[in-house]
Design a protein around this motif. Structure first.
Motif, PDB file in Angstrom:
ATOM      1  N   ARG A  90       6.867 -14.973  -1.284  1.00 61.08           N
ATOM      2  CA  ARG A  90       6.749 -13.524  -1.345  1.00 61.08           C
ATOM      3  C   ARG A  90       5.302 -13.070  -1.239  1.00 61.08           C
ATOM      4  O   ARG A  90       4.378 -13.878  -1.254  1.00 61.08           O
ATOM      5  CB  ARG A  90       7.328 -13.016  -2.663  1.00 61.08           C
ATOM      6  N   MET A  91       5.137 -11.760  -1.147  1.00 60.41           N
ATOM      7  CA  MET A  91       3.834 -11.120  -1.235  1.00 60.41           C
ATOM      8  C   MET A  91       3.805 -10.354  -2.556  1.00 60.41           C
ATOM      9  O   MET A  91       4.782  -9.676  -2.900  1.00 60.41           O
ATOM     10  CB  MET A  91       3.620 -10.129  -0.091  1.00 60.41           C
ATOM     11  N   ILE A  92       2.701 -10.476  -3.265  1.00 60.39           N
ATOM     12  CA  ILE A  92       2.561  -9.801  -4.549  1.00 60.39           C
ATOM     13  C   ILE A  92       1.305  -8.946  -4.493  1.00 60.39           C
ATOM     14  O   ILE A  92       0.210  -9.452  -4.219  1.00 60.39           O
ATOM     15  CB  ILE A  92       2.415 -10.810  -5.710  1.00 60.39           C
ATOM     16  N   TRP A  93       1.460  -7.627  -4.719  1.00 61.07           N
ATOM     17  CA  TRP A  93       0.302  -6.741  -4.823  1.00 61.07           C
ATOM     18  C   TRP A  93       0.240  -6.245  -6.254  1.00 61.07           C
ATOM     19  O   TRP A  93       1.256  -5.836  -6.830  1.00 61.07           O
ATOM     20  CB  TRP A  93       0.412  -5.544  -3.883  1.00 61.07           C
ATOM     21  N   MET A  94      -0.970  -6.310  -6.847  1.00 62.69           N
ATOM     22  CA  MET A  94      -1.161  -5.854  -8.214  1.00 62.69           C
ATOM     23  C   MET A  94      -2.425  -5.016  -8.278  1.00 62.69           C
ATOM     24  O   MET A  94      -3.475  -5.423  -7.776  1.00 62.69           O
ATOM     25  CB  MET A  94      -1.283  -7.041  -9.171  1.00 62.69           C
ATOM     26  N   SER A  95      -2.320  -3.848  -8.873  1.00 58.42           N
ATOM     27  CA  SER A  95      -3.465  -2.970  -9.043  1.00 58.42           C
ATOM     28  C   SER A  95      -4.510  -3.644  -9.929  1.00 58.42           C
ATOM     29  O   SER A  95      -4.167  -4.291 -10.923  1.00 58.42           O
ATOM     30  CB  SER A  95      -3.014  -1.655  -9.693  1.00 58.42           C
ATOM     31  N   THR A  96      -5.779  -3.482  -9.571  1.00 62.82           N
ATOM     32  CA  THR A  96      -6.836  -4.045 -10.423  1.00 62.82           C
ATOM     33  C   THR A  96      -7.129  -3.134 -11.613  1.00 62.82           C
ATOM     34  O   THR A  96      -7.736  -3.565 -12.572  1.00 62.82           O
ATOM     35  CB  THR A  96      -8.129  -4.271  -9.616  1.00 62.82           C
ATOM     36  N   HIS A  97      -6.669  -1.877 -11.558  1.00 64.28           N
ATOM     37  CA  HIS A  97      -6.926  -0.929 -12.646  1.00 64.28           C
ATOM     38  C   HIS A  97      -5.809  -0.895 -13.678  1.00 64.28           C
ATOM     39  O   HIS A  97      -6.039  -0.602 -14.844  1.00 64.28           O
ATOM     40  CB  HIS A  97      -7.127   0.480 -12.089  1.00 64.28           C
ATOM     41  N   ASN A  98      -4.577  -1.171 -13.235  1.00 66.85           N
ATOM     42  CA  ASN A  98      -3.432  -1.116 -14.134  1.00 66.85           C
ATOM     43  C   ASN A  98      -2.430  -2.184 -13.692  1.00 66.85           C
ATOM     44  O   ASN A  98      -1.714  -1.990 -12.710  1.00 66.85           O
ATOM     45  CB  ASN A  98      -2.787   0.277 -14.091  1.00 66.85           C
ATOM     46  N   VAL A  99      -2.353  -3.287 -14.403  1.00 65.48           N
ATOM     47  CA  VAL A  99      -1.493  -4.408 -14.002  1.00 65.48           C
ATOM     48  C   VAL A  99      -0.011  -4.039 -14.018  1.00 65.48           C
ATOM     49  O   VAL A  99       0.797  -4.738 -13.422  1.00 65.48           O
ATOM     50  CB  VAL A  99      -1.736  -5.669 -14.864  1.00 65.48           C
ATOM     51  N   LYS A 100       0.339  -2.931 -14.682  1.00 66.53           N
ATOM     52  CA  LYS A 100       1.737  -2.492 -14.676  1.00 66.53           C
ATOM     53  C   LYS A 100       2.128  -1.889 -13.333  1.00 66.53           C
ATOM     54  O   LYS A 100       3.305  -1.718 -13.055  1.00 66.53           O
ATOM     55  CB  LYS A 100       1.977  -1.474 -15.793  1.00 66.53           C
ATOM     56  N   THR A 101       1.146  -1.565 -12.497  1.00 65.03           N
ATOM     57  CA  THR A 101       1.404  -1.072 -11.148  1.00 65.03           C
ATOM     58  C   THR A 101       1.345  -2.260 -10.213  1.00 65.03           C
ATOM     59  O   THR A 101       0.274  -2.803  -9.948  1.00 65.03           O
ATOM     60  CB  THR A 101       0.362  -0.005 -10.744  1.00 65.03           C
ATOM     61  N   ASN A 102       2.523  -2.705  -9.748  1.00 64.08           N
ATOM     62  CA  ASN A 102       2.586  -3.902  -8.916  1.00 64.08           C
ATOM     63  C   ASN A 102       3.816  -3.859  -8.022  1.00 64.08           C
ATOM     64  O   ASN A 102       4.676  -3.000  -8.177  1.00 64.08           O
ATOM     65  CB  ASN A 102       2.561  -5.165  -9.787  1.00 64.08           C
TER      66      ASN A 102
END
Length: 108
Positions: free
Chosen positions: A56-68
């Motif tokens: 898979r591809m995983i994108w995770m915000s560097t400012h808020n890990v709950k945004t992914n």
């Protein structure tokens, strides 16, 4: 039961999941990690990290890990590059991922 739960990673699209769900599964490995990567569709202006694994591809915000976002490869219909308007970089080229999951289409 635990083996069945691990099978979704290559088939599903998941938004804002727990960090446990983003952890690599048995047999899953990182092919590449890219930073900074902006999600210009859903989180324009927010920088993040894109990990490309064998499932898979995983994108995770560097400012808020709950945004992914987790996109299983079985859900990917098409990938292409086109112009985008980024809050961080202005006009640029962006990778667009067209997906289909549970009868709905999504573009990232």
């Amino acid at each position: 039961m635990q083996e069945l739960e691990a099978d979704w990673h290559d088939r599903e699209i998941c938004f804002d999941v727990t960090l446990d769900s983003l952890e690599l599964r048995r047999g899953e490995f990182i092919i590449d990690s890219l930073e900074p990567v902006e999600d210009t569709k859903g989180n324009n202006g927010e920088s993040g990290v894109l990990q490309v694994t064998n499932l898979r591809m995983i994108w995770m915000s560097t400012h808020n890990v709950k945004t992914n976002l987790s996109i299983g490869y079985a859900a990917v219909v098409n990938i292409h590059i086109r112009a985008a308007n980024s809050r961080l970089k202005g006009n640029c080229e962006a990778l667009y991922v067209l997906t289909k999951y549970k009868g709905s289409r999504f573009e990232f």
